[in-house]
Scaffold this motif. Sequence first.
Motif, PDB file in Angstrom:
ATOM      1  N   GLU A  64      10.853  22.807 -12.050  1.00  0.00           N
ATOM      2  CA  GLU A  64      11.263  22.030 -13.225  1.00  0.00           C
ATOM      3  C   GLU A  64      12.527  22.668 -13.805  1.00  0.00           C
ATOM      4  OE1 GLU A  64       8.121  21.958 -16.089  1.00  0.00           O
ATOM      5  OE2 GLU A  64       7.803  24.101 -15.991  1.00  0.00           O
ATOM      6  N   PRO A  65      13.690  22.264 -13.287  1.00  0.00           N
ATOM      7  CA  PRO A  65      14.932  22.928 -13.672  1.00  0.00           C
ATOM      8  C   PRO A  65      15.362  22.684 -15.120  1.00  0.00           C
ATOM      9  CG  PRO A  65      15.373  21.126 -12.154  1.00  0.00           C
ATOM     10  CD  PRO A  65      13.889  21.264 -12.257  1.00  0.00           C
ATOM     11  N   TYR A  66      14.913  21.586 -15.733  1.00  0.00           N
ATOM     12  CA  TYR A  66      15.356  21.264 -17.086  1.00  0.00           C
ATOM     13  C   TYR A  66      14.227  20.560 -17.820  1.00  0.00           C
ATOM     14  CZ  TYR A  66      18.640  19.839 -20.758  1.00  0.00           C
ATOM     15  OH  TYR A  66      19.300  19.699 -21.940  1.00  0.00           O
ATOM     16  N   LYS A  67      14.111  20.848 -19.092  1.00  0.00           N
ATOM     17  CA  LYS A  67      13.171  20.100 -19.917  1.00  0.00           C
ATOM     18  C   LYS A  67      13.792  19.852 -21.281  1.00  0.00           C
ATOM     19  CE  LYS A  67      10.374  24.236 -20.704  1.00  0.00           C
ATOM     20  NZ  LYS A  67       9.008  24.764 -20.702  1.00  0.00           N
ATOM     21  N   PHE A  68      13.322  18.805 -21.927  1.00  0.00           N
ATOM     22  CA  PHE A  68      13.825  18.485 -23.255  1.00  0.00           C
ATOM     23  C   PHE A  68      12.667  18.097 -24.153  1.00  0.00           C
ATOM     24  CE2 PHE A  68      13.786  13.874 -24.031  1.00  0.00           C
ATOM     25  CZ  PHE A  68      13.457  13.378 -22.786  1.00  0.00           C
ATOM     26  N   ALA A  69      12.926  18.176 -25.448  1.00  0.00           N
ATOM     27  CA  ALA A  69      11.909  17.841 -26.441  1.00  0.00           C
ATOM     28  C   ALA A  69      12.579  17.099 -27.594  1.00  0.00           C
ATOM     29  CB  ALA A  69      11.233  19.100 -26.963  1.00  0.00           C
ATOM     30  N   VAL A  70      11.822  16.204 -28.190  1.00  0.00           N
ATOM     31  CA  VAL A  70      12.268  15.510 -29.387  1.00  0.00           C
ATOM     32  C   VAL A  70      11.588  16.200 -30.551  1.00  0.00           C
ATOM     33  CG1 VAL A  70      12.310  13.318 -30.611  1.00  0.00           C
ATOM     34  CG2 VAL A  70      12.508  13.350 -28.126  1.00  0.00           C
ATOM     35  N   VAL A  71      12.387  16.756 -31.468  1.00  0.00           N
ATOM     36  CA  VAL A  71      11.877  17.580 -32.562  1.00  0.00           C
ATOM     37  C   VAL A  71      12.203  16.911 -33.891  1.00  0.00           C
ATOM     38  CG1 VAL A  71      11.991  19.876 -33.613  1.00  0.00           C
ATOM     39  CG2 VAL A  71      12.280  19.619 -31.150  1.00  0.00           C
ATOM     40  N   ARG A  72      11.255  16.920 -34.780  1.00  0.00           N
ATOM     41  CA  ARG A  72      11.479  16.364 -36.119  1.00  0.00           C
ATOM     42  C   ARG A  72      12.469  17.260 -36.865  1.00  0.00           C
ATOM     43  NH1 ARG A  72       8.169  12.577 -39.683  1.00  0.00           N
ATOM     44  NH2 ARG A  72       9.303  12.843 -41.602  1.00  0.00           N
ATOM     45  N   THR A  73      13.445  16.664 -37.540  1.00  0.00           N
ATOM     46  CA  THR A  73      14.486  17.441 -38.205  1.00  0.00           C
ATOM     47  C   THR A  73      14.028  18.044 -39.523  1.00  0.00           C
ATOM     48  OG1 THR A  73      15.356  15.413 -39.177  1.00  0.00           O
ATOM     49  CG2 THR A  73      16.403  16.193 -37.156  1.00  0.00           C
ATOM     50  N   SER A  74      13.165  17.353 -40.251  1.00  0.00           N
ATOM     51  CA  SER A  74      12.706  17.855 -41.543  1.00  0.00           C
ATOM     52  C   SER A  74      11.370  17.216 -41.891  1.00  0.00           C
ATOM     53  CB  SER A  74      13.733  17.519 -42.632  1.00  0.00           C
ATOM     54  OG  SER A  74      13.189  17.739 -43.910  1.00  0.00           O
ATOM     55  N   PRO A  75      10.444  17.975 -42.459  1.00  0.00           N
ATOM     56  CA  PRO A  75       9.157  17.380 -42.826  1.00  0.00           C
ATOM     57  C   PRO A  75       9.269  16.379 -43.975  1.00  0.00           C
ATOM     58  CG  PRO A  75       9.211  19.701 -43.431  1.00  0.00           C
ATOM     59  CD  PRO A  75      10.477  19.409 -42.685  1.00  0.00           C
ATOM     60  N   THR A  76      10.337  16.438 -44.734  1.00  0.00           N
ATOM     61  CA  THR A  76      10.496  15.517 -45.864  1.00  0.00           C
ATOM     62  C   THR A  76      11.343  14.292 -45.526  1.00  0.00           C
ATOM     63  OG1 THR A  76      12.390  16.769 -46.669  1.00  0.00           O
ATOM     64  CG2 THR A  76      10.227  17.355 -47.570  1.00  0.00           C
ATOM     65  N   CYS A  77      11.895  14.251 -44.339  1.00  0.00           N
ATOM     66  CA  CYS A  77      12.729  13.125 -43.921  1.00  0.00           C
ATOM     67  C   CYS A  77      11.866  11.869 -43.768  1.00  0.00           C
ATOM     68  CB  CYS A  77      13.413  13.448 -42.600  1.00  0.00           C
ATOM     69  SG  CYS A  77      14.522  12.149 -42.021  1.00  0.00           S
ATOM     70  N   GLN A  78      12.341  10.759 -44.286  1.00  0.00           N
ATOM     71  CA  GLN A  78      11.653   9.473 -44.174  1.00  0.00           C
ATOM     72  C   GLN A  78      12.339   8.642 -43.088  1.00  0.00           C
ATOM     73  OE1 GLN A  78       8.831   8.622 -45.882  1.00  0.00           O
ATOM     74  NE2 GLN A  78       8.894  10.731 -46.581  1.00  0.00           N
ATOM     75  N   PRO A  79      11.726   8.512 -41.917  1.00  0.00           N
ATOM     76  CA  PRO A  79      12.387   7.801 -40.810  1.00  0.00           C
ATOM     77  C   PRO A  79      12.525   6.306 -41.066  1.00  0.00           C
ATOM     78  CG  PRO A  79      10.156   8.400 -40.206  1.00  0.00           C
ATOM     79  CD  PRO A  79      10.419   9.031 -41.547  1.00  0.00           C
ATOM     80  N   ARG A  80      13.675   5.784 -40.635  1.00  0.00           N
ATOM     81  CA  ARG A  80      13.934   4.349 -40.690  1.00  0.00           C
ATOM     82  C   ARG A  80      13.872   3.748 -39.291  1.00  0.00           C
ATOM     83  NH1 ARG A  80      17.963   6.932 -43.175  1.00  0.00           N
ATOM     84  NH2 ARG A  80      19.473   6.251 -41.623  1.00  0.00           N
ATOM     85  N   ALA A  81      13.572   4.596 -38.299  1.00  0.00           N
ATOM     86  CA  ALA A  81      13.444   4.167 -36.909  1.00  0.00           C
ATOM     87  C   ALA A  81      12.407   5.066 -36.246  1.00  0.00           C
ATOM     88  CB  ALA A  81      14.781   4.279 -36.190  1.00  0.00           C
ATOM     89  N   ARG A  82      11.849   4.595 -35.132  1.00  0.00           N
ATOM     90  CA  ARG A  82      10.850   5.385 -34.401  1.00  0.00           C
ATOM     91  C   ARG A  82      11.435   5.860 -33.085  1.00  0.00           C
ATOM     92  NH1 ARG A  82       5.460   2.422 -33.245  1.00  0.00           N
ATOM     93  NH2 ARG A  82       6.970   1.128 -32.167  1.00  0.00           N
ATOM     94  N   PHE A  83      10.967   7.019 -32.639  1.00  0.00           N
ATOM     95  CA  PHE A  83      11.324   7.526 -31.332  1.00  0.00           C
ATOM     96  C   PHE A  83      10.084   7.353 -30.466  1.00  0.00           C
ATOM     97  CE2 PHE A  83      14.899   9.785 -29.536  1.00  0.00           C
ATOM     98  CZ  PHE A  83      14.415  10.071 -28.282  1.00  0.00           C
ATOM     99  N   VAL A  84      10.209   6.593 -29.368  1.00  0.00           N
ATOM    100  CA  VAL A  84       9.057   6.290 -28.522  1.00  0.00           C
ATOM    101  C   VAL A  84       9.246   6.885 -27.130  1.00  0.00           C
ATOM    102  CG1 VAL A  84       8.471   4.191 -29.788  1.00  0.00           C
ATOM    103  CG2 VAL A  84      10.004   4.038 -27.850  1.00  0.00           C
ATOM    104  N   ASP A  85       8.156   7.013 -26.401  1.00  0.00           N
ATOM    105  CA  ASP A  85       8.170   7.551 -25.050  1.00  0.00           C
ATOM    106  C   ASP A  85       8.793   6.522 -24.104  1.00  0.00           C
ATOM    107  OD1 ASP A  85       7.698   8.944 -22.715  1.00  0.00           O
ATOM    108  OD2 ASP A  85       5.524   8.643 -22.743  1.00  0.00           O
TER     109      ASP A  85
END
Length: 172
Positions: A64-85
């Motif tokens: 597994e030469p490379y891996k990536f992750a989607v990380v939340r930027t701030s616990p207080t941030c209110q998302p206006r969009a979703r990140f899906v698999d």
Amino acid sequence: MRRVLIASLLCTGLAGGAHAAADPVPEIKRAPIPAQAAGRVHTLRQIPEACARIEGLFTGQAAEPYKFAVVRTSPTCQPRARFVDAAKAQPSEQAGWTFNDLIRVPNAACPQQQAVLRIWRKPAAAAPPRLDAQGRSRLYLQDEKQKAGAAQLAAIPMFAASMSVEGKACGA
């Protein structure tokens, strides 16, 4: 979305560019980012409307030469969009998704190898609420609860990312 979004998606093989020929033109044009060293986490892209940051890492391992992750930027941030698999969403232009970004990350220790991140965006036709008698745009909790119960909530924009590793493996 209180929990941290960590979608640790691992690349298990090398893709020889099969996606590259089929890729549509991305909305965002960018040059490859500078070569990244193995074992060093780097930010690939921030998506403020989803309160997310995509981080990547060259592992130095052939399996597994490379891996990536989607990380939340701030616990207080209110998302206006979703990140899906991306594996579940299967983004494509035919399904209403827009090819948003193509990010190429060269491996500093192995110049013939690069990670390729494809980001898709699915827009939603969102309109602001109608103005009330005082000329204000307001949402009322009871009305929104009724809409949610009837599954009539407005769609929100979505993002999805898929990753592949292109080029020859180091030492091959």
